[in-house]
Write an enzyme that holds these catalytic residues in place. Structure first.
Site, PDB file in Angstrom:
ATOM      1  N   SER A 183       0.794  -1.225   0.000  1.00  0.00           N
ATOM      2  CA  SER A 183       0.000   0.000   0.000  1.00  0.00           C
ATOM      3  C   SER A 183       0.830   1.281   0.000  1.00  0.00           C
ATOM      4  O   SER A 183       0.326   2.331  -0.366  1.00  0.00           O
ATOM      5  CB  SER A 183      -0.949  -0.003   1.191  1.00  0.00           C
ATOM      6  OG  SER A 183      -0.211   0.006   2.387  1.00  0.00           O
ATOM      7  N   HIS A 211      -5.548  -4.479  -1.432  1.00  0.00           N
ATOM      8  CA  HIS A 211      -5.378  -3.338  -2.346  1.00  0.00           C
ATOM      9  C   HIS A 211      -5.341  -3.762  -3.809  1.00  0.00           C
ATOM     10  O   HIS A 211      -5.184  -2.920  -4.688  1.00  0.00           O
ATOM     11  CB  HIS A 211      -4.090  -2.568  -2.016  1.00  0.00           C
ATOM     12  CG  HIS A 211      -4.217  -1.663  -0.834  1.00  0.00           C
ATOM     13  ND1 HIS A 211      -4.837  -0.424  -0.899  1.00  0.00           N
ATOM     14  CD2 HIS A 211      -3.829  -1.820   0.447  1.00  0.00           C
ATOM     15  CE1 HIS A 211      -4.799   0.140   0.289  1.00  0.00           C
ATOM     16  NE2 HIS A 211      -4.201  -0.684   1.125  1.00  0.00           N
ATOM     17  N   LYS A 242     -12.595  -1.804   0.854  1.00  0.00           N
ATOM     18  CA  LYS A 242     -11.817  -0.906  -0.013  1.00  0.00           C
ATOM     19  C   LYS A 242     -12.520  -0.809  -1.371  1.00  0.00           C
ATOM     20  O   LYS A 242     -13.584  -0.214  -1.443  1.00  0.00           O
ATOM     21  CB  LYS A 242     -10.366  -1.400  -0.105  1.00  0.00           C
ATOM     22  CG  LYS A 242      -9.632  -1.176   1.220  1.00  0.00           C
ATOM     23  CD  LYS A 242      -8.166  -1.526   1.186  1.00  0.00           C
ATOM     24  CE  LYS A 242      -7.505  -1.106   2.493  1.00  0.00           C
ATOM     25  NZ  LYS A 242      -6.864  -2.205   3.212  1.00  0.00           N
TER      26      LYS A 242
HETATM   27  C1  LIG Z   1      -6.703  -2.619   4.625  1.00  0.00           C
HETATM   28  C2  LIG Z   1      -5.940  -3.860   4.714  1.00  0.00           C
HETATM   29  C3  LIG Z   1      -6.301  -4.877   5.609  1.00  0.00           C
HETATM   30  C4  LIG Z   1      -7.409  -4.698   6.600  1.00  0.00           C
HETATM   31  O1  LIG Z   1      -8.659  -4.750   5.962  1.00  0.00           O
HETATM   32  P1  LIG Z   1      -9.966  -4.354   6.812  1.00  0.00           P
HETATM   33  O2  LIG Z   1     -11.068  -5.100   6.138  1.00  0.00           O
HETATM   34  O3  LIG Z   1     -10.094  -2.880   6.731  1.00  0.00           O
HETATM   35  O4  LIG Z   1      -9.731  -4.833   8.198  1.00  0.00           O
HETATM   36  C5  LIG Z   1      -5.583  -6.055   5.596  1.00  0.00           C
HETATM   37  N1  LIG Z   1      -4.552  -6.238   4.737  1.00  0.00           N
HETATM   38  C6  LIG Z   1      -4.158  -5.274   3.865  1.00  0.00           C
HETATM   39  C7  LIG Z   1      -3.018  -5.524   2.939  1.00  0.00           C
HETATM   40  C8  LIG Z   1      -4.841  -4.060   3.835  1.00  0.00           C
HETATM   41  O5  LIG Z   1      -4.441  -3.108   2.991  1.00  0.00           O
END
Ligand SMILES: *Cc1c(COP(=O)(O)O)cnc(C)c1O
Length: 396
Positions: A183, A211, A242
């Site tokens: 990210s 992502h 996301k």
């Molecule tokens: C955002 C993210 C998470 C967490 O996801 P949530 O559903 O918001 O708990 C886990 N792993 C990665 C790589 C992320 O970018």
């Protein structure tokens, strides 16, 4: 008792502030979108949401959520195995498996929980987890909860991964785990090569697609589509929080027996509430939309290519990216904060990241593109970046 503890906390908070690491929150008074209204009344273009497909406020998902409120109620008040499973949950799990080309899916309240609950039930002290050094915090925490031996390799570095795999040969089972897209840089893990090494050294592969799902690959089906290796990754975790609408919810999808055992043993699944019907139904509607058209992915990919190429043309130092994340490198921590503050005055909302979120001397502004951005939004952002870049001496 609290008196002394309070002093201790105040001191710690003070230190965080002194170090310039205190995180404050900007308050949005509108729905999440390409353009948002802040509580100050200022309207800004949003380039820092994970709203890659522009679905966070999509009318079809909003109505799917409303329909489920009427048909299936507000909340579940139960874990899945007691009385927290509706037809909607089963249907969403099936759609996620179809989307990724996997056997079965298990839902969680968030991907943080999916990652927290995936390792401990599957692996024991005789096994090995081989993890990319830049993996997400939730993977790191999940690995901590598991007794398996831990190996770490330099990010996306296949020579180092091979070294670690050699070291792990005496263990019973081996699992390589990586983020799909990292990210902070936007680079995609070389999962095609990871799968080959896994075959050579008898390991399984897990990819966290938070992502990358919805984003990479021509139709957004993630890294297995990008590298044409569908069916070759054993475990995929991801989020509904996301690109997929951005509400809440996570999942693990993959081999049948793995998912079956997680339903029996995974603690965040067994001891935490089910996701609400409104979110579940909107998720179903979202995957139905995704199965019909790749229009949003096309727009997102076009927007990303346009933005990145124009920023390079303007003279900015951009990290190579294959995702919808564009890291504008500034290197200096204070500069990254000043740059972001000046951009906000120009109506562009982005965040500057610096140590310890990224390595020392690697401060940057992370721009996240969205299918919801229109060409004029991108042009306005590029113009603002260029203006501020000149003012702050980043551009000549
Ligand atoms: C955002 C993210 C998470 C967490 O996801 P949530 O559903 O918001 O708990 C886990 N792993 C990665 C790589 C992320 O970018």
């Amino acid at each position: 008792m609290y008196g002394k503890f309070k002093e201790h906390l105040q001191k710690e908070l003070h230190e965080i502030k002194e170090a310039g690491l205190y995180k404050s929150e900007r308050i949005i008074a509108s729905a999440q979108d390409a353009e948002i209204t802040l509580n100050t009344g200022q309207k800004v273009l949003n380039f820092c949401a994970n709203n890659y497909l522009g679905l966070s406020n999509h009318p079809e998902l909003v109505s799917a959520a409303k329909e489920a409120l009427d048909s299936h109620g507000y909340g579940m008040s139960s874990v899945r195995f007691i009385c927290g499973t509706q037809d909607l949950h089963k249907s969403l799990e099936k759609k996620i498996a179809e989307y990724f080309g996997t056997d079965d899916t298990i839902l969680y309240a968030a991907c943080f929980d999916a990652n927290g609950g995936v390792f401990e039930p599957l692996l024991g002290e005789n096994d090995a987890i081989i993890s990319d050094e830049l993996n997400h915090a939730s993977i790191i925490d999940g690995v901590r909860l598991c007794k398996a031996q831990r190996y770490r390799y330099k990010t996306a570095n296949m020579e180092d991964l091979e070294e670690q795999l050699k070291l792990a040969q005496s263990q019973r089972f081996r699992l390589i785990v990586t983020d799909g897209v990292f990210s902070m840089d936007g680079h995609v893990a070389p999962v095609d090569k990871i799968v080959k090494l896994a075959e050579k050294y008898d390991a399984m592969v897990m990819v966290d697609e938070c992502h990358s799902a919805g984003v990479v690959g021509d139709t957004g089906r993630g890294v297995t589509e990008l590298y044409n290796i569908r069916g070759q990754v054993d475990i995929i975790t991801g989020t509904l929080g996301k690109a997929f609408g951005g509400a809440i919810g996570g999942f693990t999808t993959g081999r049948k027996e793995i998912i079956e055992l997680l339903r029996q043993r995974s603690r965040p699944y067994l001891f935490s509430n089910s996701i609400p019907p409104s979110v579940t139904n909107a998720g179903i509607r979202m995957f139905d939309m995704m199965s019909k058209t790749a229009e949003l992915q096309n727009r997102l990919h076009e927007n990303t290519e346009y933005f990145v190429s124009k920023m390079i043309e303007a003279g900015f130092d951009i990290k190579p990216t294959k995702s919808a994340i564009c890291a504008v490198m500034l290197y200096d921590a204070k500069l990254s904060q000043d740059f972001a503050a000046s951009l906000l005055k120009e109506g562009i909302y982005v965040i500057g990241f610096y140590f310890p979120v990224v390595a020392k001397g690697q401060a940057r502004i992370r721009v996240q593109l969205s299918a919801a951005h229109k060409r004029e939004h991108l042009d306005k952002a590029i113009a603002a970046f260029t203006k501020v870049g000149k003012e702050l001496g980043v551009l000549k």
